[in-house]
Design a protein around this motif. Structure first.
Motif, PDB file in Angstrom:
ATOM      1  N   SER A  43       0.816  -1.216   0.000  1.00 10.66           N
ATOM      2  CA  SER A  43       0.000   0.000   0.000  1.00 10.66           C
ATOM      3  C   SER A  43       0.848   1.265   0.000  1.00 10.66           C
ATOM      4  N   ASP A  44       2.014   1.218   0.652  1.00 10.73           N
ATOM      5  CA  ASP A  44       2.842   2.417   0.807  1.00 10.73           C
ATOM      6  C   ASP A  44       4.290   2.110   0.427  1.00 10.73           C
ATOM      7  N   PRO A  45       4.683   2.359  -0.815  1.00 10.93           N
ATOM      8  CA  PRO A  45       6.070   2.117  -1.231  1.00 10.93           C
ATOM      9  C   PRO A  45       7.087   2.926  -0.435  1.00 10.93           C
ATOM     10  N   GLY A  46       6.630   3.992   0.225  1.00  6.91           N
ATOM     11  CA  GLY A  46       7.544   4.792   1.037  1.00  6.91           C
ATOM     12  C   GLY A  46       8.142   4.017   2.193  1.00  6.91           C
ATOM     13  N   LEU A  47       7.462   2.962   2.658  1.00  5.61           N
ATOM     14  CA  LEU A  47       8.006   2.147   3.738  1.00  5.61           C
ATOM     15  C   LEU A  47       9.295   1.456   3.306  1.00  5.61           C
ATOM     16  N   GLY A  48       9.293   0.895   2.100  1.00  3.26           N
ATOM     17  CA  GLY A  48      10.493   0.249   1.593  1.00  3.26           C
ATOM     18  C   GLY A  48      11.602   1.246   1.307  1.00  3.26           C
ATOM     19  N   ARG A  85      15.341   1.200   3.137  1.00  4.62           N
ATOM     20  CA  ARG A  85      16.624   1.220   2.436  1.00  4.62           C
ATOM     21  C   ARG A  85      17.505   2.371   2.922  1.00  4.62           C
ATOM     22  N   ALA A  86      16.891   3.536   3.135  1.00  5.11           N
ATOM     23  CA  ALA A  86      17.654   4.677   3.636  1.00  5.11           C
ATOM     24  C   ALA A  86      18.199   4.395   5.036  1.00  5.11           C
ATOM     25  N   ASP A  87      17.394   3.766   5.885  1.00  2.24           N
ATOM     26  CA  ASP A  87      17.840   3.412   7.237  1.00  2.24           C
ATOM     27  C   ASP A  87      18.982   2.399   7.186  1.00  2.24           C
ATOM     28  N   LEU A  88      18.861   1.436   6.281  1.00  4.74           N
ATOM     29  CA  LEU A  88      19.880   0.398   6.184  1.00  4.74           C
ATOM     30  C   LEU A  88      21.209   0.985   5.714  1.00  4.74           C
ATOM     31  N   VAL A  89      21.148   1.829   4.697  1.00  5.51           N
ATOM     32  CA  VAL A  89      22.373   2.463   4.203  1.00  5.51           C
ATOM     33  C   VAL A  89      22.975   3.371   5.281  1.00  5.51           C
ATOM     34  N   TYR A 124       8.202  -0.149  13.838  1.00  8.05           N
ATOM     35  CA  TYR A 124       7.471   1.097  14.123  1.00  8.05           C
ATOM     36  C   TYR A 124       6.806   1.618  12.862  1.00  8.05           C
ATOM     37  N   ARG A 125       7.484   1.570  11.738  1.00 12.71           N
ATOM     38  CA  ARG A 125       6.915   2.115  10.507  1.00 12.71           C
ATOM     39  C   ARG A 125       5.623   1.376  10.137  1.00 12.71           C
ATOM     40  N   ILE A 126       5.572   0.083  10.383  1.00  8.30           N
ATOM     41  CA  ILE A 126       4.336  -0.675  10.143  1.00  8.30           C
ATOM     42  C   ILE A 126       3.254  -0.215  11.118  1.00  8.30           C
ATOM     43  N   ALA A 127       3.607  -0.057  12.389  1.00  4.20           N
ATOM     44  CA  ALA A 127       2.629   0.390  13.387  1.00  4.20           C
ATOM     45  C   ALA A 127       2.111   1.786  13.050  1.00  4.20           C
ATOM     46  N   HIS A 128       2.989   2.662  12.589  1.00  4.66           N
ATOM     47  CA  HIS A 128       2.559   4.009  12.207  1.00  4.66           C
ATOM     48  C   HIS A 128       1.599   3.946  11.014  1.00  4.66           C
ATOM     49  N   TRP A 129       1.894   3.087  10.053  1.00 12.24           N
ATOM     50  CA  TRP A 129       0.986   2.898   8.914  1.00 12.24           C
ATOM     51  C   TRP A 129      -0.384   2.434   9.406  1.00 12.24           C
ATOM     52  N   LEU A 130      -0.412   1.526  10.362  1.00 14.19           N
ATOM     53  CA  LEU A 130      -1.686   1.058  10.918  1.00 14.19           C
ATOM     54  C   LEU A 130      -2.437   2.204  11.585  1.00 14.19           C
ATOM     55  N   CYS A 131      -1.722   3.065  12.286  1.00 11.92           N
ATOM     56  CA  CYS A 131      -2.361   4.244  12.895  1.00 11.92           C
ATOM     57  C   CYS A 131      -3.034   5.100  11.828  1.00 11.92           C
ATOM     58  N   LEU A 132      -2.344   5.304  10.731  1.00 11.51           N
ATOM     59  CA  LEU A 132      -2.902   6.133   9.664  1.00 11.51           C
ATOM     60  C   LEU A 132      -4.148   5.493   9.063  1.00 11.51           C
ATOM     61  N   GLN A 133      -4.280   4.180   9.202  1.00 13.54           N
ATOM     62  CA  GLN A 133      -5.480   3.486   8.724  1.00 13.54           C
ATOM     63  C   GLN A 133      -6.569   3.446   9.794  1.00 13.54           C
ATOM     64  N   GLY A 134      -6.298   4.025  10.969  1.00 16.98           N
ATOM     65  CA  GLY A 134      -7.259   3.995  12.056  1.00 16.98           C
ATOM     66  C   GLY A 134      -7.271   2.696  12.832  1.00 16.98           C
ATOM     67  N   ARG A 135      -6.259   1.862  12.653  1.00 17.38           N
ATOM     68  CA  ARG A 135      -6.199   0.548  13.313  1.00 17.38           C
ATOM     69  C   ARG A 135      -5.288   0.656  14.547  1.00 17.38           C
ATOM     70  N   PHE A 136      -5.791   1.377  15.533  1.00 19.27           N
ATOM     71  CA  PHE A 136      -4.957   1.756  16.678  1.00 19.27           C
ATOM     72  C   PHE A 136      -4.621   0.584  17.590  1.00 19.27           C
ATOM     73  N   ASP A 137      -5.525  -0.361  17.746  1.00 15.32           N
ATOM     74  CA  ASP A 137      -5.244  -1.500  18.624  1.00 15.32           C
ATOM     75  C   ASP A 137      -4.142  -2.385  18.047  1.00 15.32           C
ATOM     76  N   PHE A 138      -4.204  -2.627  16.738  1.00  9.52           N
ATOM     77  CA  PHE A 138      -3.158  -3.435  16.115  1.00  9.52           C
ATOM     78  C   PHE A 138      -1.818  -2.710  16.211  1.00  9.52           C
ATOM     79  N   ALA A 139      -1.834  -1.389  16.016  1.00  9.59           N
ATOM     80  CA  ALA A 139      -0.605  -0.609  16.145  1.00  9.59           C
ATOM     81  C   ALA A 139      -0.047  -0.704  17.560  1.00  9.59           C
TER      82      ALA A 139
END
Length: 272
Positions: free
Chosen positions: A81-86, A90-94, A122-137
């Motif tokens: 859904s969000d290519p920005g996560l990948g 990559r930026a974090d890894l480099v 965290y980036r996955i949890a933040h994405w879940l927050c943006l979807q309104g899925r706060f418990d899963f986050a």
């Protein structure tokens, strides 16, 4: 030029980071055959870095409450859904490879470094927050804290090119903002100062270096390319390109270079 009447072949996608990781994993199978199963299952069996991340993180964070399969499906969905996560991964890894002298291969953060792994979760949890899925986050936040010793609220906003070295006891609060190309060491807290609600956590600019054990508290701003000395307690705004140190922290000089987060130089040379 392609011949007239023929459809040109599509160019293959180029992913130098993932290609490098696969090359390192292939070599590692030969060097350490007893770990061949780890290298194959975590890296060589996957077509993309995103798939490998989803596998590795779901493997680490699975529990009796949430299976590895469900976590992996959620992470695969997030990346699709969000290519920005990948891109951020990559930026974090480099960033980790370039700034951490203990990181001599690209595959090491993916396999072994809990700072890198915790930020990607965290980036996955933040994405879940943006979807309104706060418990899963919140569930992912809890598991990251239990497994990695890193507590990042999924509501925090964190840029890319992040390097957290050692990462033990990192705490980043709900309304904290962390810019791009920030480096921090273990036991850093970006926290509040009391029971107040609302916007209550620090705003960290781009290129900031935060030393081990530093506490940055309250809705204050740390300017771009500033440097916070180890063990400092920061309670007031920090000017850009300055160094602060002490309890409470005070400005003791300039940052000493254009981007302290890249040089990772923590020494104070006569500033205090």
């Amino acid at each position: 030029m392609p011949e007239l009447g023929k459809t040109p072949r599509p160019l293959p996608d180029v992913d130098p980071v993932w290609t490098r990781i696969r090359q390192e994993a292939s070599a590692a199978v030969t060097d350490e055959p007893l770990m061949g199963g780890v290298f194959h299952s975590s890296i060589l069996h996957h077509k993309t870095l995103e798939q490998a991340l989803a596998f590795r993180l779901s493997q680490k964070l699975a529990s009796a409450e949430m299976s590895e399969q469900i976590l992996r499906e959620i992470m695969d969905t997030a990346h699709a859904s969000d290519p920005g996560l990948g891109k951020a991964a990559r930026a974090d890894l480099v960033a980790t490879f370039e700034r951490d002298p203990a990181c001599n291969r690209f595959m090491k953060p993916l396999l072994y470094f809990k700072g890198f792994q915790a930020v990607q979760a965290y980036r996955i949890a933040h994405w879940l927050c943006l979807q309104g899925r706060f418990d899963f986050a919140s569930l992912i936040q809890m598991r990251v804290s239990e497994v990695f010793g890193v507590d990042i609220h999924p509501g925090a906003r964190i840029g890319q090119g992040i390097m957290i070295d050692h990462a033990h006891s990192i705490v980043i609060g709900e309304t904290a903002v962390v810019g791009d190309n920030v480096s921090m060491l273990h036991s850093v807290t970006l926290g509040g100062t009391g029971k107040q609600d609302g916007d209550r956590h620090p705003k960290i600019g781009n290129g900031v270096l935060i030393g081990a054990g530093a506490k940055v508290l309250g809705n204050i701003r740390v300017g771009d390319c500033a440097r916070i000395a180890a063990g400092s307690v920061v309670l007031e705004d920090v000017p850009p390109r300055s160094t602060v140190a002490g309890v409470p922290a005070r400005v003791v000089g300039e940052a000493g270079c254009a981007q302290p987060s890249l040089t990772m130089d923590h020494l104070l040379r006569g500033e205090i």
